[in-house]
Write a protein that holds these residues in place. Structure first.
Motif, PDB file in Angstrom:
ATOM      1  N   ALA A 137       0.826  -1.205   0.000  1.00 25.14           N
ATOM      2  CA  ALA A 137       0.000   0.000   0.000  1.00 25.14           C
ATOM      3  C   ALA A 137       0.864   1.259   0.000  1.00 25.14           C
ATOM      4  O   ALA A 137       0.563   2.240  -0.694  1.00 25.14           O
ATOM      5  CB  ALA A 137      -0.923  -0.006   1.216  1.00 25.14           C
ATOM      6  N   LEU A 178       0.879   4.110  -2.805  1.00 21.61           N
ATOM      7  CA  LEU A 178       0.574   5.491  -2.421  1.00 21.61           C
ATOM      8  C   LEU A 178       1.668   6.457  -2.864  1.00 21.61           C
ATOM      9  O   LEU A 178       1.390   7.490  -3.488  1.00 21.61           O
ATOM     10  CB  LEU A 178       0.381   5.555  -0.901  1.00 21.61           C
ATOM     11  CG  LEU A 178      -0.140   6.875  -0.318  1.00 21.61           C
ATOM     12  CD1 LEU A 178      -1.538   7.173  -0.827  1.00 21.61           C
ATOM     13  CD2 LEU A 178      -0.139   6.806   1.207  1.00 21.61           C
ATOM     14  N   ILE A 224      -4.097   6.249  -4.731  1.00 22.86           N
ATOM     15  CA  ILE A 224      -4.653   6.467  -3.395  1.00 22.86           C
ATOM     16  C   ILE A 224      -5.800   5.507  -3.110  1.00 22.86           C
ATOM     17  O   ILE A 224      -5.868   4.886  -2.036  1.00 22.86           O
ATOM     18  CB  ILE A 224      -5.124   7.930  -3.259  1.00 22.86           C
ATOM     19  CG1 ILE A 224      -3.949   8.877  -3.499  1.00 22.86           C
ATOM     20  CG2 ILE A 224      -5.731   8.174  -1.885  1.00 22.86           C
ATOM     21  CD1 ILE A 224      -4.344  10.327  -3.616  1.00 22.86           C
ATOM     22  N   ASP A 225      -6.713   5.379  -4.055  1.00 24.06           N
ATOM     23  CA  ASP A 225      -7.878   4.511  -3.828  1.00 24.06           C
ATOM     24  C   ASP A 225      -7.461   3.058  -3.635  1.00 24.06           C
ATOM     25  O   ASP A 225      -8.011   2.349  -2.784  1.00 24.06           O
ATOM     26  CB  ASP A 225      -8.851   4.630  -4.999  1.00 24.06           C
ATOM     27  CG  ASP A 225      -9.541   5.988  -5.050  1.00 24.06           C
ATOM     28  OD1 ASP A 225      -9.578   6.669  -3.996  1.00 24.06           O
ATOM     29  OD2 ASP A 225     -10.025   6.379  -6.127  1.00 24.06           O
ATOM     30  N   ALA A 260      -4.584   1.930  -2.502  1.00 24.21           N
ATOM     31  CA  ALA A 260      -3.945   1.798  -1.197  1.00 24.21           C
ATOM     32  C   ALA A 260      -4.989   1.781  -0.086  1.00 24.21           C
ATOM     33  O   ALA A 260      -4.908   0.978   0.853  1.00 24.21           O
ATOM     34  CB  ALA A 260      -2.961   2.944  -0.972  1.00 24.21           C
ATOM     35  N   HIS A 261      -6.001   2.654  -0.176  1.00 25.04           N
ATOM     36  CA  HIS A 261      -7.062   2.703   0.829  1.00 25.04           C
ATOM     37  C   HIS A 261      -7.830   1.389   0.864  1.00 25.04           C
ATOM     38  O   HIS A 261      -8.131   0.856   1.943  1.00 25.04           O
ATOM     39  CB  HIS A 261      -8.005   3.865   0.513  1.00 25.04           C
ATOM     40  CG  HIS A 261      -9.105   4.031   1.512  1.00 25.04           C
ATOM     41  ND1 HIS A 261     -10.263   3.291   1.475  1.00 25.04           N
ATOM     42  CD2 HIS A 261      -9.210   4.850   2.606  1.00 25.04           C
ATOM     43  CE1 HIS A 261     -11.039   3.649   2.472  1.00 25.04           C
ATOM     44  NE2 HIS A 261     -10.417   4.590   3.172  1.00 25.04           N
ATOM     45  N   ALA A 302      -3.952   8.021   3.206  1.00 27.14           N
ATOM     46  CA  ALA A 302      -4.785   7.522   2.108  1.00 27.14           C
ATOM     47  C   ALA A 302      -6.219   8.010   2.282  1.00 27.14           C
ATOM     48  O   ALA A 302      -6.890   8.387   1.309  1.00 27.14           O
ATOM     49  CB  ALA A 302      -4.732   5.992   2.072  1.00 27.14           C
ATOM     50  N   CYS A 303      -6.701   8.026   3.525  1.00 24.59           N
ATOM     51  CA  CYS A 303      -8.051   8.528   3.788  1.00 24.59           C
ATOM     52  C   CYS A 303      -8.124  10.043   3.544  1.00 24.59           C
ATOM     53  O   CYS A 303      -9.093  10.540   2.972  1.00 24.59           O
ATOM     54  CB  CYS A 303      -8.459   8.221   5.232  1.00 24.59           C
ATOM     55  SG  CYS A 303      -8.704   6.474   5.565  1.00 24.59           S
ATOM     56  N   TYR A 362      -6.337  11.986   1.528  1.00 23.82           N
ATOM     57  CA  TYR A 362      -6.273  12.389   0.123  1.00 23.82           C
ATOM     58  C   TYR A 362      -7.426  11.829  -0.709  1.00 23.82           C
ATOM     59  O   TYR A 362      -7.794  12.405  -1.722  1.00 23.82           O
ATOM     60  CB  TYR A 362      -4.937  11.954  -0.489  1.00 23.82           C
ATOM     61  CG  TYR A 362      -3.769  12.741   0.027  1.00 23.82           C
ATOM     62  CD1 TYR A 362      -3.639  14.103  -0.253  1.00 23.82           C
ATOM     63  CD2 TYR A 362      -2.785  12.144   0.817  1.00 23.82           C
ATOM     64  CE1 TYR A 362      -2.569  14.840   0.237  1.00 23.82           C
ATOM     65  CE2 TYR A 362      -1.712  12.872   1.307  1.00 23.82           C
ATOM     66  CZ  TYR A 362      -1.616  14.223   1.011  1.00 23.82           C
ATOM     67  OH  TYR A 362      -0.557  14.955   1.507  1.00 23.82           O
ATOM     68  N   SER A 363      -7.985  10.696  -0.266  1.00 25.34           N
ATOM     69  CA  SER A 363      -9.090  10.123  -1.036  1.00 25.34           C
ATOM     70  C   SER A 363     -10.444  10.636  -0.579  1.00 25.34           C
ATOM     71  O   SER A 363     -11.443  10.502  -1.291  1.00 25.34           O
ATOM     72  CB  SER A 363      -9.063   8.596  -0.919  1.00 25.34           C
ATOM     73  OG  SER A 363      -9.384   8.196   0.415  1.00 25.34           O
TER      74      SER A 363
END
Length: 513
Positions: free
Chosen positions: A435, A439, A445-446, A448-449, A480-481, A483-484
């Motif tokens: 992840a 990232l 990003i998505d 990895a999240h 990740a949260c 930025y997404s």
């Protein structure tokens, strides 16, 4: 047939020796000025420098320029050869002074027709009798219209005791010249690789080029990790290792212990060598100019890092393991150092040593020492008795490498190795590293999240606060949260009611996504 490249002027024969030397403009100018002045006034110049620093290349440039100016250049590798150049029979001169007089007379006679320049390289190889004669020749050349240039390694300053010699010390290249040298010869080299080579070579031009040549193309491009110890080429062995085999065995053992200890702490070296030899056995290495001891700080230093590498290179694997075991005992009160030396001495998987080394890696990572932590984890993985433990440590090394050093190129390879070590093992550590790679390496990003949310949700509740891998997973999930724009969800996934399940665009469905 070797091809010439107009780039550096140093190194292998394939390079163009007619090219200007990088970073040696001032030294080249002084030698040229001396050669020109010697045609009028005579005199001698001694060029001193470490092996590989460029003495021979500077002499070659001086010879070319002198000949182009009409100077007669005589090159010799020792006094017998020099005497033979002038047709002087050794037996015709009973002593050193007579031989020196004979040489000077012949040189002065030749200088009446054209300026004369004597060029002697590797003067440190001359015997004592040759030194005495050459010292007298140097003193008597003034006013003859002939000059002499000698090149030698440090320690040959004894020639200057006889007077008449100007001294030119040839130091290492500066950072800018080192970068230019590597850039000309290896234009595609990655910047971080260039920095590593510059640190290892410490401005030695031969070392810069030979260490670079010892790497593979993927290593030079930064696509593969560099070895902890870059192997010495034959040219570097000849330059740096030639004086080591002649040392007494006790001295070589002390040097090996010092080379593997790394910090030069005499108290540790003494403890590690106790029962076999003492610090007094360093004397031959000090006299040979290989090491220097600072009594005020209690530290030993090698004259050049490649001398340390040469000492290790000339040792056997059994000798290295024995030295590491001795150093582990000497560092008994410092767990990190002890663990590292025990690990280097091990020849088979060893769970307790692997555990100690991982603890040392955690301490190093806490101090921000990413490269040291990664190296410790990789060695711990090698010593891990089980596949899952090996996989976890490889994945942890990938994570720390990406997180602390920014080194992302090695992440895919380490993760592949981890999956091969334990195909059905715990995937948390592997997922965290993957992840982080997604990232920071690709901006996904998505993805990895999604990976992290799934694996964290599968962890047993309540969470173990001491689980460092889970803490790392949460640390990667947070950006990740952010930025997404997706939420952080902990614990097992909530059951969606059937009504929401029939409406993919509902609020519950959006939250579960």
């Amino acid at each position: 047939m070797p091809t010439k490249t107009a780039d550096t002027g140093y190194g292998p024969p394939a390079l163009d020796l007619d090219a200007p030397l990088v970073g040696r403009e001032a030294e080249s100018g002084r030698l040229a000025a001396f050669a020109a002045g010697a045609a009028r006034d005579g005199g001698t110049l001694m060029l001193l420098g470490e092996p590989g620093v460029g003495k021979s290349a500077l002499l070659a440039g001086t010879v070319r320029e002198a000949r182009a100016a009409g100077t007669r250049v005589l090159q010799a590798a020792g006094l017998p050869a020099l005497a033979a150049v002038f047709g002087i029979e050794r037996g015709t001169a009973a002593g050193g002074e007579e031989l020196a007089d004979a040489v000077v007379r012949r040189v002065a006679q030749s200088a009446r027709d054209a300026p004369v320049l004597l060029v002697l390289d590797d003067a440190q190889r001359f015997g004592r009798a040759e030194e005495l004669v050459l010292g007298q020749v140097a003193r008597r050349l003034a006013g003859t219209g002939a000059g002499m240039v000698c090149a030698a390694r440090p320690g040959a300053e004894r020639f200057c005791d006889y007077g008449g010699l100007a001294l030119q010390e040839l130091g290492p290249l500066g950072q800018g010249a080192s970068e230019e040298l590597l850039g000309r010869r290896f234009p595609d080299m990655a910047r971080r690789v260039r920095r590593r080579l510059m640190a290892d070579a410490e401005g030695n031009p031969l070392a810069l080029l030979e260490l670079a040549a010892a790497l593979t193309e993927p290593q030079r491009a930064g696509m593969r990790a560099l070895p902890a110890r870059i192997p010495l080429t034959e040219r570097l062995q000849a330059a740096f290792a030639s004086r080591i085999p002649a040392l007494p065995s006790a001295t070589r053992h002390l040097l090996l212990v010092a080379a593997l200890e790394g910090g030069g702490e005499l108290r540790v070296i003494r403890r590690a060598a106790a029962g076999r030899c003492g610090l007094k056995h360093l004397a031959p290495a000090e006299r040979a100019g290989l090491v220097a001891v600072d009594d005020s700080t209690g530290r030993l230093g090698f004259r050049h890092p490649l001398l340390r590498a040469a000492v290790v290179h000339l040792s056997t694997s059994d000798q290295r393991r024995a030295a590491h075991r001795a150093l582990a005992h000497a560092w008994s009160t410092v767990p990190e150092r002890r663990a590292w030396h025990l690990a280097q001495a091990a020849v088979a998987p060893d769970g307790p040593i692997a555990d100690r080394l991982e603890q040392a890696a955690d301490l190093g990572a806490g101090r921000g020492d990413g490269p040291g932590a990664v190296a410790a984890l990789l060695r711990a993985a090698d010593l891990s008795p089980s596949g899952p433990e090996q996989a976890r440590r490889l994945a942890k090394a990938a994570y720390l490498g990406a997180n602390l050093t920014g080194e992302l190129r090695e992440v895919p390879r380490l993760l592949d190795d981890a999956r091969r070590a334990a195909p059905d093992g715990d995937s948390l550590a592997v997922t965290v590293a993957a992840a982080l790679y997604l990232l920071h390496g690709h901006g996904e990003i998505d993805s990895a999240h999604r990976l992290l949310s799934r694996v964290i949700a599968a962890q047993p509740v309540p969470y173990d606060p001491g689980d460092t891998t889970l803490v790392a997973a949460l640390a990667v999930l947070m950006p990740a949260c952010f930025y997404s724009g997706r939420p952080i969800r902990l614990g097992p996934p909530r059951r969606r009611d059937r009504r929401a399940a029939r409406h993919p665009g509902s609020a519950a469905d959006r939250a579960d996504r």
